[in-house]
Design a protein around this motif. Structure first.
Motif, short mmCIF file in Angstrom:
data_model
loop_
_atom_site.label_atom_id
_atom_site.label_comp_id
_atom_site.label_asym_id
_atom_site.label_seq_id
_atom_site.Cartn_x
_atom_site.Cartn_y
_atom_site.Cartn_z
N THR A 85 -3.64 13.77 4.42
CA THR A 85 -4.02 12.39 4.69
C THR A 85 -5.37 12.36 5.39
OG1 THR A 85 -1.71 11.66 4.87
CG2 THR A 85 -3.38 10.26 5.89
N ASN A 113 -5.26 3.57 2.33
CA ASN A 113 -4.68 4.89 2.59
C ASN A 113 -5.37 5.88 1.66
OD1 ASN A 113 -3.13 7.18 2.99
ND2 ASN A 113 -1.19 6.08 3.04
N ILE A 152 -5.95 6.13 7.25
CA ILE A 152 -5.11 4.95 7.03
C ILE A 152 -5.70 3.83 7.86
CG2 ILE A 152 -2.82 3.91 7.30
CD1 ILE A 152 -1.60 6.67 7.02
N ASN A 194 0.82 -1.20 0.00
CA ASN A 194 0.00 0.00 0.00
C ASN A 194 0.86 1.26 0.00
OD1 ASN A 194 -1.70 2.21 1.52
ND2 ASN A 194 -3.16 0.73 0.73
#
Length: 237
Positions: free
Chosen positions: A91, A117, A94, A68
Motif C-alpha cells: 500500500t 487508494n 490512502i 473505494n
C-alpha cells in the motif's frame, strides 16, 4: 594502600603488545598520479514497478471510502490471480479529500468526497506486465503510473562496473607512466563516488476514467547502464 600499589605494579607489567603504538606513516618517494575513471555495465531490466490505484467520489465520506474499498478489493484480487506475490504488493497511500464548490464572494461548500487508494506493484515477468495492467483497468483501477524499470539484484552488475572502472584507471596510469619514462609502483588510495543506478523511465500512464483498449499495453524493458566512478592514486617511480 597495598591494593593501590598492587594495581600500579600490574599496569606497569602489562605486555608490550597490549600498549597502543602509533601507526607508521607511509613515505612516498615517487610521483603521485591521481586518475578518475568511470566504469559501466549494461543489463536488460528484469523488474518493473508501477503504482495502481482507485479513485472514487460520493456525496458523503463513508460512501466514498466504501465504494473505494470494494473496487480496490477487485483490483488486488486481479493482481493475485495474475500471480503477483504478497511480498510484491505494498500500500502506497490512502486518502480522503472533500470536494468544494466555489462561488463568488461565497464561502466554499462541500459537494462530496473523493477517496483514493494506491498500491505499488512489482512485476518480475515484464513480458506479462502489460496484460496485467489491462486486467487492472477492467476490474476497476483508474490510476496507473510507471513503470520504474530496474534490476532485482543489481549487486553483480555494480561489481562489474567497478572492475571496469579499475581496469580503465590502471591502464591510464600505465599509459602516463610510460609517457613519463616511469613505471607504476603501487596504488596509494581508491575512493568510489557517484555510483549511479538506472533512473526511472516513465513510459506508461493511464489517467482516471480511461478503459482498456482492445490492444494490450506493452512495457519495453530496453537496456540500462549502471555506472561507477573511481578516483585512484598511484605512485610512479
Amino acid at each position: 594502600m597495598k591494593l593501590i600499589a598492587a594495581l600500579g605494579l600490574t599496569l606497569a607489567a602489562a605486555p608490550a603488545w597490549a600498549q597502543a603504538s602509533p601507526v607508521p606513516v607511509q613515505t612516498i618517494n615517487g610521483t603521485v598520479l591521481e586518475i578518475t575513471a568511470e566504469g559501466q555495465s549494461k543489463r536488460v531490466p528484469d523488474l518493473a514497478t508501477i503504482s495502481a490505484g482507485v479513485v472514487t467520489q460520493a456525496p458523503d465520506a463513508a460512501s466514498a471510502m466504501r465504494e473505494n474499498a470494494t473496487r480496490m478489493d477487485r483490483v488486488i484480487a486481479a493482481l493475485k490471480r495474475a500471480g503477483i506475490a504478497d511480498k510484491d504488493l505494498r500500500t502506497a497511500s490512502i486518502s480522503l479529500q472533500p470536494q468544494y464548490r466555489y462561488g463568488e464572494n461565497q464561502p466554499p461548500v462541500i459537494t462530496g468526497y473523493q477517496a483514493s487508494n494506491t498500491v505499488t506493484v512489482k512485476f518480475r515477468d515484464i513480458a506479462q506486465s502489460g496484460s496485467v495492467l489491462d486486467a487492472l483497468v477492467a476490474t476497476g483501477a483508474n490510476q496507473i503510473n510507471g513503470p520504474d524499470l530496474g534490476l532485482d539484484d543489481p549487486a553483480a552488475a555494480m561489481d562489474e562496473a567497478r572492475l571496469d572502472a579499475m581496469a580503465k584507471a590502471r591502464a591510464r596510469a600505465e599509459l602516463y607512466a610510460r609517457a613519463a619514462g616511469l613505471k607504476v609502483k603501487r596504488i596509494l588510495s581508491i575512493s568510489e563516488s557517484g555510483s549511479e543506478m538506472p533512473r526511472p523511465v516513465p513510459i506508461l500512464m493511464r489517467a482516471q476514467g480511461m478503459v482498456a483498449d482492445s490492444a494490450q499495453s506493452k512495457i519495453l524493458p530496453g537496456e540500462q547502464s549502471l555506472t561507477v566512478n573511481l578516483s585512484v592514486q598511484f605512485e610512479l617511480e
